[in-house]
Design a protein around this motif. Structure first.
Motif, mmCIF file in Angstrom:
data_model
loop_
_atom_site.group_PDB
_atom_site.id
_atom_site.type_symbol
_atom_site.label_atom_id
_atom_site.label_comp_id
_atom_site.label_asym_id
_atom_site.label_seq_id
_atom_site.Cartn_x
_atom_site.Cartn_y
_atom_site.Cartn_z
ATOM 1 N N PRO A 108 0.819 -1.226 0.000
ATOM 2 C CA PRO A 108 0.000 0.000 0.000
ATOM 3 C C PRO A 108 0.849 1.271 0.000
ATOM 4 O O PRO A 108 0.608 2.190 -0.797
ATOM 5 C CB PRO A 108 -0.832 -0.136 1.274
ATOM 6 N N ALA A 109 1.871 1.332 0.868
ATOM 7 C CA ALA A 109 2.729 2.517 0.928
ATOM 8 C C ALA A 109 3.616 2.624 -0.303
ATOM 9 O O ALA A 109 3.773 3.713 -0.882
ATOM 10 C CB ALA A 109 3.588 2.467 2.189
ATOM 11 N N LEU A 111 3.312 1.261 -3.455
ATOM 12 C CA LEU A 111 2.642 1.500 -4.738
ATOM 13 C C LEU A 111 2.063 2.905 -4.813
ATOM 14 O O LEU A 111 2.089 3.541 -5.876
ATOM 15 C CB LEU A 111 1.560 0.447 -4.971
ATOM 16 N N SER A 112 1.539 3.405 -3.705
ATOM 17 C CA SER A 112 1.006 4.769 -3.737
ATOM 18 C C SER A 112 2.139 5.786 -3.860
ATOM 19 O O SER A 112 1.995 6.810 -4.544
ATOM 20 C CB SER A 112 0.134 5.060 -2.521
ATOM 21 N N ALA A 113 3.305 5.523 -3.248
ATOM 22 C CA ALA A 113 4.459 6.419 -3.390
ATOM 23 C C ALA A 113 4.948 6.438 -4.832
ATOM 24 O O ALA A 113 5.263 7.511 -5.384
ATOM 25 C CB ALA A 113 5.581 5.982 -2.456
ATOM 26 N N ARG A 115 3.169 5.808 -7.531
ATOM 27 C CA ARG A 115 2.167 6.502 -8.339
ATOM 28 C C ARG A 115 2.310 8.017 -8.198
ATOM 29 O O ARG A 115 2.210 8.750 -9.187
ATOM 30 C CB ARG A 115 0.758 6.061 -7.939
ATOM 31 N N GLU A 116 2.572 8.469 -6.976
ATOM 32 C CA GLU A 116 2.680 9.912 -6.739
ATOM 33 C C GLU A 116 3.953 10.489 -7.361
ATOM 34 O O GLU A 116 3.916 11.547 -7.976
ATOM 35 C CB GLU A 116 2.671 10.177 -5.230
ATOM 36 N N ARG A 122 3.384 2.556 -14.750
ATOM 37 C CA ARG A 122 2.203 1.732 -14.495
ATOM 38 C C ARG A 122 2.641 0.442 -13.807
ATOM 39 O O ARG A 122 3.359 -0.367 -14.393
ATOM 40 C CB ARG A 122 1.507 1.418 -15.827
#
Length: 300
Positions: A108-109, A111-113, A115-116, A122
């Motif tokens: 969670p941490a 993949l979101s980092a 993406r940001e 991708r």
């Protein structure tokens, strides 16, 4: 002139051993695999596949060409890696896997980092046990795999892979709150010789580690229940059905009625990420490894 995509199909057949396996790895139909191989046979003027019962096998010519195909595709990977490094941009697609508790505790941490920080990248993720993740990287189905081994049982890595440490994950014994050892500051595994164990699935690396470790202490394990997920194991412990090893990564929130006690001989899992050496210079690989290590440092 040999067609690269047909060589990729031949390589997938050699790696997976079947038309269906190659089709699944390449995300195409089995008929498309057969068509590609027929065209490749016409290009080289030799038979590459022979019937083997209901399946197929590579002929001598097929094995010879598949060895060349593996080297050619590795060189293509190197060329793409160098070009991506030269461009210096974190873009494209990245396929990653992790064993279940790492997927819960890290992804969670991470993949979101990613993406940001890198909107042009991708990422596609999935849960896989360590040995399957490593096999996926070797085959080229995955770019990265988060895997583990234990302090006393290393995970062998095939040649051609690179690894980076993410964190050392401490593990305790989880037991019902009413267990005779629940109030202790620390325990020894030998003190659970009479307890029923809740463990991972038969043949899984963590299960084999637990059996190896208990037997090395002269304990023949009494395994009552198996579950792949840490939270399932902990809920079985909460129900009073046995004890289990509970690594810190991914175990929270802890179910009510479960107590964890550290072991006298500290038990740790080594969590790390692996990727192919020929992709080492890809900025997307480096960005993902950096994000994983940062997440590991924050947890550690």
């Amino acid at each position: 002139m040999l067609n690269l995509e047909r060589l990729r199909t031949l390589d997938a057949l050699a790696r997976h051993g079947s038309v269906s396996g190659a089709a699944e790895a390449l995300h195409i139909t089995t008929s498309a695999v057969s068509q590609q191989m027929s065209k490749l046979e016409r290009e080289v003027g030799q038979q590459l596949l022979a019937k083997n019962g209901r399946g197929v096998r590579l002929t001598d010519a097929g094995r010879l060409l598949s060895e060349h195909a593996a080297r050619i595709l590795s060189q293509v990977e190197l060329a793409q890696s160098d070009l991506e490094a030269h461009r210096g941009q974190v873009v494209g697609e990245l396929r990653v896997s992790a064993f279940p508790t790492a997927a819960r505790g890290l992804f969670p941490a991470v993949l979101s980092a990613l993406r940001e920080r890198h909107p042009g990248l991708r990422v596609r993720s999935c849960e896989l046990e360590p040995e399957h993740g490593i096999a996926g990287v070797v085959r080229g189905d995955l770019d990265l795999a988060v895997v583990l081994d234990w302090y006393n049982k290393p995970m062998p890595l095939p040649d051609g892979l690179v690894k980076a440490a993410i964190l050392d994950d401490p593990a305790d014994v989880a037991m019902p709150a009413g267990h005779r050892h629940a109030g202790r500051d620390e325990v020894d595994l030998a003190e659970f010789a009479e307890d029923e164990w809740i463990t991972w699935g038969e043949g899984e690396f963590c299960h084999e580690w637990l059996m190896f470790t208990l037997r090395s202490k002269g304990i023949e394990p009494n395994v009552g229940h198996r579950a792949a997920e840490t939270h399932t194991q902990l809920n079985l412990v909460a129900a009073g059905l046995g004890v289990c090893i509970a690594p810190l990564l991914g175990r929270h929130p802890m179910p009510a009625g479960v107590v964890t006690v550290p072991l006298k001989q500290r038990v740790r899992r080594h969590v790390y990420v692996v990727w192919r050496a020929d992709a080492d210079r890809r900025p997307s690989i480096r960005a993902a490894v950096e994000a994983l290590r940062t997440a590991g440092e924050e947890l550690g």
